[in-house]
Write a protein that holds these residues in place. Sequence first.
Motif, PDB file in Angstrom:
ATOM      1  N   GLY A 169      46.742  35.125  25.065  1.00  0.00           N
ATOM      2  CA  GLY A 169      46.476  34.157  24.049  1.00  0.00           C
ATOM      3  C   GLY A 169      45.144  33.535  24.318  1.00  0.00           C
ATOM      4  O   GLY A 169      44.485  33.296  23.166  1.00  0.00           O
ATOM      5  N   LYS A 170      44.834  32.825  25.189  1.00  0.00           N
ATOM      6  CA  LYS A 170      43.522  32.358  25.556  1.00  0.00           C
ATOM      7  C   LYS A 170      42.338  33.071  25.297  1.00  0.00           C
ATOM      8  O   LYS A 170      41.409  32.511  24.817  1.00  0.00           O
ATOM      9  CB  LYS A 170      43.530  31.932  26.986  1.00  0.00           C
ATOM     10  N   ARG A 171      42.351  34.425  25.691  1.00  0.00           N
ATOM     11  CA  ARG A 171      41.129  35.209  25.696  1.00  0.00           C
ATOM     12  C   ARG A 171      40.780  35.217  24.305  1.00  0.00           C
ATOM     13  O   ARG A 171      39.527  35.300  23.711  1.00  0.00           O
ATOM     14  CB  ARG A 171      41.292  36.536  26.240  1.00  0.00           C
ATOM     15  N   GLU A 172      41.815  35.625  23.225  1.00  0.00           N
ATOM     16  CA  GLU A 172      41.613  35.722  21.920  1.00  0.00           C
ATOM     17  C   GLU A 172      40.913  34.315  21.340  1.00  0.00           C
ATOM     18  O   GLU A 172      40.027  34.673  20.523  1.00  0.00           O
ATOM     19  CB  GLU A 172      42.921  35.779  21.023  1.00  0.00           C
ATOM     20  N   LYS A 173      41.039  33.350  21.482  1.00  0.00           N
ATOM     21  CA  LYS A 173      40.517  32.142  21.023  1.00  0.00           C
ATOM     22  C   LYS A 173      39.074  32.074  21.630  1.00  0.00           C
ATOM     23  O   LYS A 173      38.381  31.626  20.520  1.00  0.00           O
ATOM     24  CB  LYS A 173      41.558  30.687  21.770  1.00  0.00           C
ATOM     25  N   GLN A 174      38.744  32.364  22.758  1.00  0.00           N
ATOM     26  CA  GLN A 174      37.481  32.301  23.227  1.00  0.00           C
ATOM     27  C   GLN A 174      36.501  33.153  22.454  1.00  0.00           C
ATOM     28  O   GLN A 174      35.481  32.818  22.087  1.00  0.00           O
ATOM     29  CB  GLN A 174      37.199  32.935  24.788  1.00  0.00           C
TER      30      GLN A 174
ATOM     31  N   VAL B 292      50.013  33.828  28.136  1.00  0.00           N
ATOM     32  CA  VAL B 292      49.122  32.721  28.068  1.00  0.00           C
ATOM     33  C   VAL B 292      47.713  33.260  28.216  1.00  0.00           C
ATOM     34  O   VAL B 292      46.870  32.773  27.469  1.00  0.00           O
ATOM     35  CB  VAL B 292      49.318  31.626  29.213  1.00  0.00           C
ATOM     36  N   LEU B 293      47.503  34.023  29.090  1.00  0.00           N
ATOM     37  CA  LEU B 293      45.837  34.608  29.360  1.00  0.00           C
ATOM     38  C   LEU B 293      45.459  35.232  28.227  1.00  0.00           C
ATOM     39  O   LEU B 293      44.334  35.098  27.594  1.00  0.00           O
ATOM     40  CB  LEU B 293      45.882  35.436  30.672  1.00  0.00           C
TER      41      LEU B 293
END
Lengths: 343, 170
Positions: free
Chosen positions: B162-167, B159-160
Amino acid sequence: METSEIIEKLLFIGLLFLITLGIAAYATYLERKVAAWFQDRIGPDRAGPFGILQPLADGGKLFFKEDFIPAAADKWLFILGPGIAMFTSMMTGAVIPWSSDIEIAGNTIELQVADVNIGILFIMGFLSIGVYGIMIGGWASNNKFSLFSAIRASSQMISYELAMGICVITIVMLTGSLSLNKIVESQHGMNWNVFYQPVAFIIFFICALAETNRAPFDLPECESELIGGYHTEYGAMKMGFYLFSEYVSMFISSAIISILFFGGFNFPWMDHFNGNTLAILGVIAMFTKTFIFMFVFMWIRWTLPRFRFDQLMHLGWKSLIPMALINMLITGIVIAFNEGWFN
Amino acid sequence: MNLETFAIIMGGLTIGSALMVIISKNPVKSVLFLVLTFFFISGNYILMNAQFIAAVNIIVYAGAIMVLFLFVLMLLNLSKENEPKNSVFVKFAALVAGGILFTVLIAALKDGLVIAAATVDQSDTIGLVENLGQLLFTKYVLPFEISSVLFIAAMVGAVLLGKREKQLID
């Protein structure tokens, strides 16, 4: 196992096979009639009285059409796809208890092919490999729309299997057994699981719609975007198998819903009967419940519009799974409280 | 036909389909043979009276993990033209490494086979859910809980990432 027992089981398997196929065939007729009723039409009425021979006519037509395999398709996988779809939906019927034991000429006959003590896991297993029929067929067709459909089907199946599995775990926690026979026995009379687990029932029912690829979750065969989905390249009886397997799995999932939540072959005031009368009334109760759920499946299909794919994923992952998990947690706490863990 | 003949046939089928996984040229067919292998492995579990493990093996491996494998392979669109070409040196290195792994496996499993044969002959309730659950939550509770922590760590990590990519995109 004695020879007579094996013959008895083989006869029962054959009978179940014929009944399942017959019900699936007439479910197609029923679906067209129900659709006609909802849309204020007459529906099929040409073949026989009330169009009752329509499934036979359809089957005959499918058998005599040209059996075509596209040149760019993977031949063996193309043939294997519909076979797997049919096989997996038929196999699930093997562990379903249709009624209590029946006695004929001194022999006790179980109305269940195999009483496996992990019956519900057997069903979940075959449900989870059911997607291979669609995936293999869609990939082997070598058509981009079929491939899209195969990919949609696999992601949809995996997403909805989780919430479904959690609901099954809740029922298993209530019953304390994985055997379908025990689950049915624990709901004696009117003591049905649906009264204890209404949330689990609703989630399970929605997931069952998604797992059988029925509208509003029929995105793998969404004709406005994907032509015919995974069976775009299929014709003749191969396509017939795909369509047929959908109705078989609809029948089987209705049976499973009635076993898990509506007491299977139990019915109110069943203690007034015994022996063969009870068994026959049990079969009638079981089939009545199953047919009611099949009707609800059709009712939903002809009432609700189709989801968009992101809505489907959103519903599965962000609504159904958290709800199922919270429901399981509450059930666990209540069971622990009843067993006196907090005293 | 007794149980032993059954076990031999089942073992042969398992190894045969496992070999087909590496022999077949098409990656999608490899995955399908791997699914078949999992089915035969479940058959072996049933012969050892471990019904629960057999069912869970099908649900988790054949039903979920292999579907994801197939999903990825279908998206990759592998064909003969863009298949990676291996040099003779790489092939030779792979042969040596594989041979060494095989030797180590045989050395490790040599004693294990005897123990496995001894447990097979025990009572037919050994693989039932009740007994398995009792063992998992009493004798083996520590490894069981530690592996569940490991799974949570893997999930949180995924999850982490995946989230970092979005930021970064924002």
